[in-house]
Design a protein around this motif. Structure first.
Motif, mmCIF file in Angstrom:
data_model
loop_
_atom_site.group_PDB
_atom_site.id
_atom_site.type_symbol
_atom_site.label_atom_id
_atom_site.label_comp_id
_atom_site.label_asym_id
_atom_site.label_seq_id
_atom_site.Cartn_x
_atom_site.Cartn_y
_atom_site.Cartn_z
ATOM 1 N N ARG A 170 -90.666 105.535 128.993
ATOM 2 C CA ARG A 170 -90.506 104.031 128.622
ATOM 3 C C ARG A 170 -91.497 103.891 127.586
ATOM 4 N N THR A 171 -92.690 104.144 127.834
ATOM 5 C CA THR A 171 -93.860 103.830 126.781
ATOM 6 C C THR A 171 -93.603 104.325 125.715
ATOM 7 N N VAL A 172 -92.993 105.522 125.512
ATOM 8 C CA VAL A 172 -92.836 106.029 124.327
ATOM 9 C C VAL A 172 -91.787 105.569 123.535
ATOM 10 N N VAL A 173 -90.623 105.249 124.406
ATOM 11 C CA VAL A 173 -89.486 104.420 123.517
ATOM 12 C C VAL A 173 -89.730 103.041 123.094
ATOM 13 N N ASP A 174 -90.575 102.350 123.788
ATOM 14 C CA ASP A 174 -91.001 101.049 123.353
ATOM 15 C C ASP A 174 -91.817 101.054 122.372
ATOM 16 N N MET A 175 -92.520 102.144 121.735
ATOM 17 C CA MET A 175 -93.195 102.108 120.508
ATOM 18 C C MET A 175 -92.323 102.566 119.352
ATOM 19 N N TYR A 176 -90.977 102.316 119.634
ATOM 20 C CA TYR A 176 -90.053 102.759 118.477
ATOM 21 C C TYR A 176 -90.315 101.552 117.461
ATOM 22 N N SER A 177 -89.971 100.560 117.790
ATOM 23 C CA SER A 177 -89.905 99.373 116.937
ATOM 24 C C SER A 177 -91.440 99.161 116.057
ATOM 25 N N GLY A 178 -92.612 99.881 116.642
ATOM 26 C CA GLY A 178 -93.700 99.623 115.936
ATOM 27 C C GLY A 178 -93.883 100.824 115.060
ATOM 28 N N ALA A 179 -93.072 101.879 114.872
ATOM 29 C CA ALA A 179 -93.458 102.969 114.161
ATOM 30 C C ALA A 179 -92.992 102.652 112.695
ATOM 31 N N ARG A 180 -93.341 103.248 111.629
ATOM 32 C CA ARG A 180 -93.090 103.132 110.475
ATOM 33 C C ARG A 180 -93.399 104.390 109.470
ATOM 34 N N GLY A 181 -92.453 104.558 108.564
ATOM 35 C CA GLY A 181 -92.427 105.692 107.771
ATOM 36 C C GLY A 181 -92.164 107.002 108.604
ATOM 37 N N PRO A 182 -92.927 108.088 108.315
ATOM 38 C CA PRO A 182 -92.637 109.445 109.123
ATOM 39 C C PRO A 182 -92.799 109.376 110.572
ATOM 40 N N LEU A 183 -93.744 108.368 110.966
ATOM 41 C CA LEU A 183 -93.784 107.849 112.416
ATOM 42 C C LEU A 183 -92.773 107.767 113.175
ATOM 43 N N VAL A 184 -91.697 107.150 112.535
ATOM 44 C CA VAL A 184 -90.380 106.835 113.033
ATOM 45 C C VAL A 184 -89.753 108.126 113.807
ATOM 46 N N ASN A 185 -89.641 109.147 113.109
ATOM 47 C CA ASN A 185 -89.173 110.425 113.443
ATOM 48 C C ASN A 185 -90.069 111.201 114.667
ATOM 49 N N ARG A 186 -91.416 110.768 114.551
ATOM 50 C CA ARG A 186 -92.404 111.479 115.397
ATOM 51 C C ARG A 186 -92.234 110.888 116.936
ATOM 52 N N VAL A 187 -91.777 109.669 116.749
ATOM 53 C CA VAL A 187 -91.598 109.018 118.144
ATOM 54 C C VAL A 187 -90.222 109.220 118.715
ATOM 55 N N VAL A 188 -89.304 109.628 117.876
ATOM 56 C CA VAL A 188 -87.896 109.879 118.504
ATOM 57 C C VAL A 188 -88.227 111.519 118.892
ATOM 58 N N ARG A 189 -88.880 112.239 118.277
ATOM 59 C CA ARG A 189 -89.028 113.831 118.631
ATOM 60 C C ARG A 189 -89.902 113.664 119.964
ATOM 61 N N LEU A 190 -90.799 112.764 120.170
ATOM 62 C CA LEU A 190 -91.513 112.627 121.220
ATOM 63 C C LEU A 190 -90.750 112.219 122.438
ATOM 64 N N ALA A 191 -89.882 111.547 122.235
ATOM 65 C CA ALA A 191 -88.834 110.949 123.336
ATOM 66 C C ALA A 191 -88.026 111.917 123.823
ATOM 67 N N SER A 192 -87.472 113.040 122.715
ATOM 68 C CA SER A 192 -86.790 113.896 123.127
ATOM 69 C C SER A 192 -87.290 115.180 123.844
ATOM 70 N N GLU A 193 -88.599 115.138 123.624
ATOM 71 C CA GLU A 193 -89.522 116.021 124.413
ATOM 72 C C GLU A 193 -89.574 115.776 125.875
ATOM 73 N N HIS A 194 -90.169 114.593 126.069
ATOM 74 C CA HIS A 194 -90.222 113.742 127.258
ATOM 75 C C HIS A 194 -88.733 113.873 128.029
ATOM 76 N N ALA A 195 -87.538 113.847 127.292
ATOM 77 C CA ALA A 195 -86.273 113.709 128.137
ATOM 78 C C ALA A 195 -85.913 115.165 128.565
ATOM 79 N N GLN A 196 -86.484 116.005 127.570
ATOM 80 C CA GLN A 196 -86.115 117.533 128.018
ATOM 81 C C GLN A 196 -87.146 118.066 129.315
ATOM 82 N N PHE A 197 -88.204 117.568 129.228
ATOM 83 C CA PHE A 197 -89.027 117.828 130.528
ATOM 84 C C PHE A 197 -88.572 117.101 131.853
ATOM 85 N N LEU A 198 -87.852 115.944 131.598
ATOM 86 C CA LEU A 198 -87.388 115.198 133.091
ATOM 87 C C LEU A 198 -86.079 115.987 133.073
ATOM 88 N N ALA A 199 -85.413 116.688 132.111
ATOM 89 C CA ALA A 199 -84.244 117.097 132.688
ATOM 90 C C ALA A 199 -84.631 118.704 133.164
#
Length: 417
Positions: free
Chosen positions: A159-188
């Motif tokens: 939840r903390t990671v996805v809340d950071m999405y709107s505050g990310a700019r430039g290449p950091l946007v993809n990093r936040v989405v990638r980080l969310a993907s890794e968290h979701a994979q671990f939860l799975a």
């Protein structure tokens, strides 16, 4: 209704229970229609009466591939009924298997990560680096203590990671989405480890979408390989192979280690279906890819830290178990366990349970019971249903063989239940 198999399996209640893989309902309906006691049904499927009772009451889930196969064979479930429960030829999964239950995502996280969250703080690279390190530490902790203590922590962290999405700019946007993907994979993975299939499927699907959005081919392929692992766990060899092959062709540019994981998953699916030549061919291909990955570990994604020769030796042992080559299974699993570091407590517990099962099938009853009883305390502490069910399957083998160690093993399992 008597014992006519055609009449039994034409009953809609029984067919529906198989479709939903509700083995408790299968047992109840079958016993009612066939006029069997729990003990008599247990004799057919290689389970002791208390295990049949627990499955009927929902106190124990059938997560072991071997137990599922014994139920199918022991009850004589026709291939037509099994096919109705399997994925269709178009690759679509039956609606029942997509029904969310248990700790599935409780809100639309995809909408949250792709929409603006007001009053969010700006995100910098150092913060994301810290989250990368934190996730890596949690993965290592799960190897030692199992999934149960970490699930709530990881859900809040996501939840903390996805809340950071709107505050990310430039290449950091993809990093936040990638980080969310890794968290979701671990939860799975943690949901899968606890036999919460619907939740695991939901999180893998979410992780896959985010990985595609972030352009992370390695994670996109990994989620498909892990869904292949789920198919293997459910005894669906064909679906396991198809998903593993999809992991290989649908995400070009993946690392040798990620490709190797997909290849060995395909091998396990072939082995589950008894296709020995195809299984061994894919295992050899996977081993070559592992060798490439070991030459350049810096090119592998961080979540592949466990994928090495030791882990692969254990996978060869699992494939041998499916092919009922018990001696080879014992040799590979023993070698893998000897090389597996102690911090992999969860995996050691699982593979020791598998080793005890293979030893029991070989007729080495005393050694099988010794390995099993040494594993029972860890299996109870970690709370992994797969290990627990494998130990019960081993005890059933000893019981069928009339081994004197069976009662002692069953008594110890009951003590820790």
């Amino acid at each position: 209704m008597g014992e006519d198999p055609g009449a039994l399996w034409s009953h809609p209640q029984l067919a529906a229970a198989v479709f939903n893989e509700d083995w408790g309902a299968v047992f109840r309906a079958y016993r009612k229609l066939a006029g069997l006691s729990q003990s008599r049904l247990g004799e057919r499927v290689g389970l002791v009466q208390p295990d049949v009772s627990d499955i009927e009451r929902g106190r124990r889930q059938v997560t072991s591939v071997e137990v599922r196969q014994r139920i199918v064979e022991g009850l004589g479930i026709p291939s037509s009924v099994q096919a109705a429960a399997a994925p269709t030829t178009t690759g679509k999964v039956p609606v029942a298997s997509l029904t969310l239950s248990g700790p599935a995502p409780d809100e639309d996280l995809l909408a949250r990560v792709t929409s603006v969250v007001g009053s969010a703080h700006r995100v910098d690279a150092a913060t994301l680096d810290w989250f990368d390190e934190l996730l890596a530490a949690h993965r290592r902790a799960e190897d030692q203590i199992g999934a149960r203590p970490l699930v709530d922590v990881m859900r809040q962290q996501l939840r903390t990671v996805v809340d950071m999405y709107s505050g990310a700019r430039g290449p950091l946007v993809n990093r936040v989405v990638r980080l969310a993907s890794e968290h979701a994979q671990f939860l799975a993975w943690m949901a899968q480890d606890q036999a919460e299939t619907a939740a695991a499927l939901a999180w893998y699907d979410r992780s896959h979408e985010w990985a595609l959005e972030a352009g992370d081919a390695n994670m996109a392929a990994t989620t498909l390989s892990m869904k292949a692992h789920m198919a293997w766990s459910g005894g669906r060899g064909g679906r396991c192979v198809r998903l593993a092959e999809a992991a290989r062709w649908s995400a070009p540019g993946t690392s040798p280690g990620v490709q190797g994981m997909a290849a060995q998953m395909a091998a396990r699916g072939y082995a589950l279906n008894g296709a020995a030549d195809s299984a061994r061919r894919m295992l050899d291909e996977a081993q070559g890819l592992i060798g490439q990955a070991s030459e350049h570990p810096e090119d592998e994604p961080v979540w592949m830290y466990f994928y090495d020769e030791t882990w692969f030796t254990l996978q060869r042992g699992m494939a041998a178990m499916h092919l009922r080559d018990w001696r080879t299974a014992v040799e590979h699993i023993t070698a893998g366990l000897d090389a597996l570091p102690d911090e992999y407590r969860r995996d050691k517990t699982w593979y020791r349970a598998c080793l005890s099962h293979a030893l029991a099938e070989m007729g080495e009853s005393t050694q099988a019971a010794s390995v099993a009883m040494a594993s029972i305390p860890d299996a109870a502490a970690i709370g992994r249903p797969h290990s627990w069910n494998e130990l019960h399957a081993m005890a059933a083998v000893l019981l069928r063989r009339g081994a004197k160690e069976s009662q002692q093993t069953i008594a110890m399992l009951r003590e820790y239940d």
